[in-house]
Design a protein around this motif. Structure first.
Motif, mmCIF file in Angstrom:
data_model
loop_
_atom_site.group_PDB
_atom_site.id
_atom_site.type_symbol
_atom_site.label_atom_id
_atom_site.label_comp_id
_atom_site.label_asym_id
_atom_site.label_seq_id
_atom_site.Cartn_x
_atom_site.Cartn_y
_atom_site.Cartn_z
ATOM 1 N N ARG A 51 27.761 20.438 6.188
ATOM 2 C CA ARG A 51 26.354 20.016 6.241
ATOM 3 C C ARG A 51 25.756 20.306 7.618
ATOM 4 O O ARG A 51 24.616 20.735 7.735
ATOM 5 C CB ARG A 51 26.233 18.519 5.913
ATOM 6 C CG ARG A 51 26.325 18.219 4.424
ATOM 7 C CD ARG A 51 25.938 16.788 4.130
ATOM 8 N NE ARG A 51 26.890 15.812 4.602
ATOM 9 C CZ ARG A 51 27.959 15.403 3.930
ATOM 10 N NH1 ARG A 51 28.224 15.900 2.746
ATOM 11 N NH2 ARG A 51 28.777 14.500 4.437
ATOM 12 N N ASN A 52 26.550 20.079 8.666
ATOM 13 C CA ASN A 52 26.055 20.294 10.028
ATOM 14 C C ASN A 52 25.825 21.772 10.353
ATOM 15 O O ASN A 52 24.973 22.088 11.182
ATOM 16 C CB ASN A 52 27.003 19.670 11.051
ATOM 17 C CG ASN A 52 26.831 18.172 11.127
ATOM 18 O OD1 ASN A 52 25.781 17.636 10.776
ATOM 19 N ND2 ASN A 52 27.855 17.480 11.575
ATOM 20 N N ILE A 53 26.559 22.649 9.723
ATOM 21 C CA ILE A 53 26.347 24.078 9.967
ATOM 22 C C ILE A 53 24.898 24.442 9.688
ATOM 23 O O ILE A 53 24.260 25.145 10.471
ATOM 24 C CB ILE A 53 27.305 24.960 9.126
ATOM 25 C CG1 ILE A 53 28.716 24.926 9.741
ATOM 26 C CG2 ILE A 53 26.802 26.402 9.033
ATOM 27 C CD1 ILE A 53 29.765 25.657 8.925
ATOM 28 N N PHE A 54 24.364 23.942 8.585
ATOM 29 C CA PHE A 54 22.984 24.259 8.219
ATOM 30 C C PHE A 54 21.992 23.658 9.219
ATOM 31 O O PHE A 54 21.021 24.293 9.601
ATOM 32 C CB PHE A 54 22.685 23.777 6.798
ATOM 33 C CG PHE A 54 23.430 24.559 5.755
ATOM 34 C CD1 PHE A 54 22.926 25.763 5.295
ATOM 35 C CD2 PHE A 54 24.635 24.104 5.258
ATOM 36 C CE1 PHE A 54 23.607 26.503 4.338
ATOM 37 C CE2 PHE A 54 25.334 24.832 4.297
ATOM 38 C CZ PHE A 54 24.821 26.035 3.841
ATOM 39 N N LYS A 55 22.245 22.407 9.649
ATOM 40 C CA LYS A 55 21.358 21.768 10.623
ATOM 41 C C LYS A 55 21.414 22.504 11.964
ATOM 42 O O LYS A 55 20.388 22.826 12.556
ATOM 43 C CB LYS A 55 21.775 20.310 10.859
ATOM 44 C CG LYS A 55 21.542 19.391 9.713
ATOM 45 C CD LYS A 55 22.027 18.003 10.103
ATOM 46 C CE LYS A 55 22.228 17.117 8.921
ATOM 47 N NZ LYS A 55 22.865 15.848 9.298
ATOM 48 N N TYR A 56 22.632 22.738 12.442
ATOM 49 C CA TYR A 56 22.793 23.310 13.776
ATOM 50 C C TYR A 56 22.453 24.798 13.820
ATOM 51 O O TYR A 56 22.171 25.322 14.889
ATOM 52 C CB TYR A 56 24.187 23.029 14.330
ATOM 53 C CG TYR A 56 24.271 21.649 14.918
ATOM 54 C CD1 TYR A 56 23.994 21.435 16.264
ATOM 55 C CD2 TYR A 56 24.570 20.543 14.134
ATOM 56 C CE1 TYR A 56 24.030 20.171 16.814
ATOM 57 C CE2 TYR A 56 24.609 19.266 14.674
ATOM 58 C CZ TYR A 56 24.341 19.088 16.012
ATOM 59 O OH TYR A 56 24.368 17.839 16.557
#
Length: 189
Positions: A51-56
């Protein structure tokens, strides 16, 4: 990959999180392998990292920003300014925390912080980070103890429609040894 099926290693969750913070999709395959074949201890970290890959992927561009336009600032100041200017409350909170904890009290950084406070003081938002972000921005600005910004706190207390935001402004105005109560108009009294 050499460790995700072996005995629990307390360092591995941090490594998994770092893959997510990279914002690089090339690590999704590794994270999916951990979810499918790894120890249960690591699966939730891998799911969060994906999930964080998309945010970051988006956030890292904002954080790094354009450093060539401000040669008089160091990298930490540039990142803090970019975070605060992002207008995404979670990022603005990160920027305010950087200012506070790293004592980034240059005029450029504090002026950006002041403008963000003015811009958002009445942006009542359903965003779960709004009130905490405002509190951190007041804390960071107040931590500078630069008297130039006292009126920013007083105006925020008087103008804010959000009681918690006004309370945060007053709490961190106390860094200057001052307290201020909202001035009510005749119609509000």
């Amino acid at each position: 990959l050499n460790r995700y099926r072996s005995d629990f290693n307390p360092a591995l969750p941090y490594m998994i999180k770092a893959l997510g913070y990279s914002g690089q999709h090339q690590y999704r395959q590794t994270l999916n392998m951990i979810i499918t074949n790894g120890r249960d201890d690591y699966k939730s970290y891998a799911k969060n990292a994906i999930r964080n890959i998309f945010k970051y992927e988006k956030w890292n561009k904002i954080i790094s920003g354009n450093s060539s336009s401000t040669p008089d600032l160091n990298n930490n100041e540039i990142r803090a300014i970019n975070l605060i200017k992002s207008d995404e409350y979670i990022l603005m909170r990160m920027g305010a925390k950087r200012v506070h904890f790293e004592h980034l009290y240059s005029k450029n950084v504090l002026d950006v912080l002041q403008e963000a406070i003015k811009r958002h003081v009445n942006s009542y938002s359903e965003d779960k980070y709004y009130q905490d972000t405002m509190a951190w921005m007041f804390k960071a600005l107040g931590g500078s103890k630069n008297e130039k910004y006292i009126q920013t706190f007083i105006k925020a207390i008087d103008d804010s429609n959000d009681l918690n935001v006004a309370r945060s402004a007053n709490r961190f105005l106390s860094y200057y040894g001052i307290s201020h109560t909202k001035q009510l108009s005749k119609t509000e009294k």
